[in-house]
Design an enzyme around this catalytic site. Structure first.
Site, PDB file in Angstrom:
ATOM      1  N   TYR A  30       0.707  -1.239  -0.062  1.00  0.00           N
ATOM      2  CA  TYR A  30      -0.077   0.047   0.084  1.00  0.00           C
ATOM      3  C   TYR A  30       0.809   1.242  -0.030  1.00  0.00           C
ATOM      4  O   TYR A  30       0.430   2.138  -0.537  1.00  0.00           O
ATOM      5  CB  TYR A  30      -0.925  -0.112   1.257  1.00  0.00           C
ATOM      6  CG  TYR A  30      -2.338   0.668   0.814  1.00  0.00           C
ATOM      7  CD1 TYR A  30      -3.122   0.349  -0.356  1.00  0.00           C
ATOM      8  CD2 TYR A  30      -2.818   1.297   1.972  1.00  0.00           C
ATOM      9  CE1 TYR A  30      -4.054   1.203  -0.381  1.00  0.00           C
ATOM     10  CE2 TYR A  30      -4.278   1.923   1.811  1.00  0.00           C
ATOM     11  CZ  TYR A  30      -4.867   1.704   0.494  1.00  0.00           C
ATOM     12  OH  TYR A  30      -6.041   2.318   0.233  1.00  0.00           O
TER      13      TYR A  30
ATOM     14  N   LYS B 228      -3.765   7.813   3.079  1.00  0.00           N
ATOM     15  CA  LYS B 228      -4.889   7.164   3.874  1.00  0.00           C
ATOM     16  C   LYS B 228      -4.907   7.803   5.497  1.00  0.00           C
ATOM     17  O   LYS B 228      -6.073   8.322   6.152  1.00  0.00           O
ATOM     18  CB  LYS B 228      -5.379   5.920   3.778  1.00  0.00           C
ATOM     19  CG  LYS B 228      -5.977   5.519   2.512  1.00  0.00           C
ATOM     20  CD  LYS B 228      -7.236   5.940   2.354  1.00  0.00           C
ATOM     21  CE  LYS B 228      -7.788   5.391   1.184  1.00  0.00           C
ATOM     22  NZ  LYS B 228      -9.112   6.196   0.878  1.00  0.00           N
TER      23      LYS B 228
END
Length: 255
Positions: A154, A161
């Site tokens: 990620y 995020k």
């Protein structure tokens, strides 16, 4: 009577029938809301097509969250379809593949800044643009993938995020005086359009159901969509700045 009867909801990020945002829009309509969608650029026609696949055809406004003119004009564009808003759904995220898939240390600022702008700062931009339309008791809900951890592959999207979740808390602080809530839903891995563009996504998705006490179906976006719909309603009047996990319970488990 549905839990959103008479409410007007703006839903961003509807691109496919498999997206969480599409199911949020559908559930909102089923619960009595009028839904307006937003789309951007070359995908605008796709969003319009998705709007026609909802139980009631939804109108679409154009919104590029990186375009200051679009953001400034958003309230007027929405007013062409509804007089006010009771809820806003942020389902916008993007990071170049050059900063994901094991490229954390090699990620360069121009691509990182793109990820942070679109995936984190955009929540503030969307909240500020829609605040004049939001009624007291209104709700802003965003979608995240728990930014507290360093997930495999990620990389800088995970950083974005984490920033997104922090932005949601500051929006909750600054708009709370107007009676507007801001929360995020952290869903487990869902096979959405965004997920397909994450190199190595299957590394996370493949082990999730084994770790989830409730199990996990990565092809089913409805549990997350139901949580978003509930947070848009009046049933959480004193909840703001919160991250609600819809991940089968993985967030609560040790390694």
């Amino acid at each position: 009577m549905g839990m959103l009867e008479g409410k007007n909801i703006l839903v961003t990020g509807v691109l496919t029938e498999g997206s969480i945002a599409f199911h949020v829009a559908r559930l909102c309509q089923e619960q009595g809301a009028t839904v307006v969608l937003s789309g951007v650029g070359r995908s605008l026609k796709i969003t319009q097509a998705m709007g026609r696949r909802l139980p009631v055809e939804a109108q679409v406004v154009e919104l590029d969250v990186t375009n200051e003119e679009h953001v400034a004009a958003l309230a007027d564009r929405v007013r062409e379809h509804v007089p006010h808003l009771d809820g806003v759904v942020h389902s916008i995220g993007f990071a170049p593949q050059s900063v994901m898939g094991g490229n954390f240390m090699s990620g360069e600022w121009p691509d990182v800044s793109t990820a942070v702008h679109i995936s984190a700062y955009s929540l503030k931009a969307l909240a500020a643009a829609t605040a004049p339309l939001l009624t007291e008791g209104g709700s802003i809900v965003g979608l995240t993938f728990d930014g507290r951890y360093a997930w495999p592959v990620y990389d800088w999207m995970g950083v974005a995020k984490a920033a997104f979740e922090a932005v949601s808390r500051y929006v909750a602080r600054d708009l709370g005086v107007k009676g507007i809530r801001c929360n995020v839903v952290s869903a487990g891995p869902i096979k959405t359009t965004a997920a397909k563009h994450i190199p190595g996504f299957d590394q996370m998705e493949s082990i999730w159901s084994d770790r989830a006490p409730l199990g996990w179906d990565s092809s089913d976006p409805e549990p997350a969509a139901k949580a978003v719909t509930a947070l848009l309603s009046d049933w959480f009047p004193a909840t703001t700045g919160e991250m609600v996990h819809v991940d089968g319970g993985v967030h609560a488990m040790g390694q």
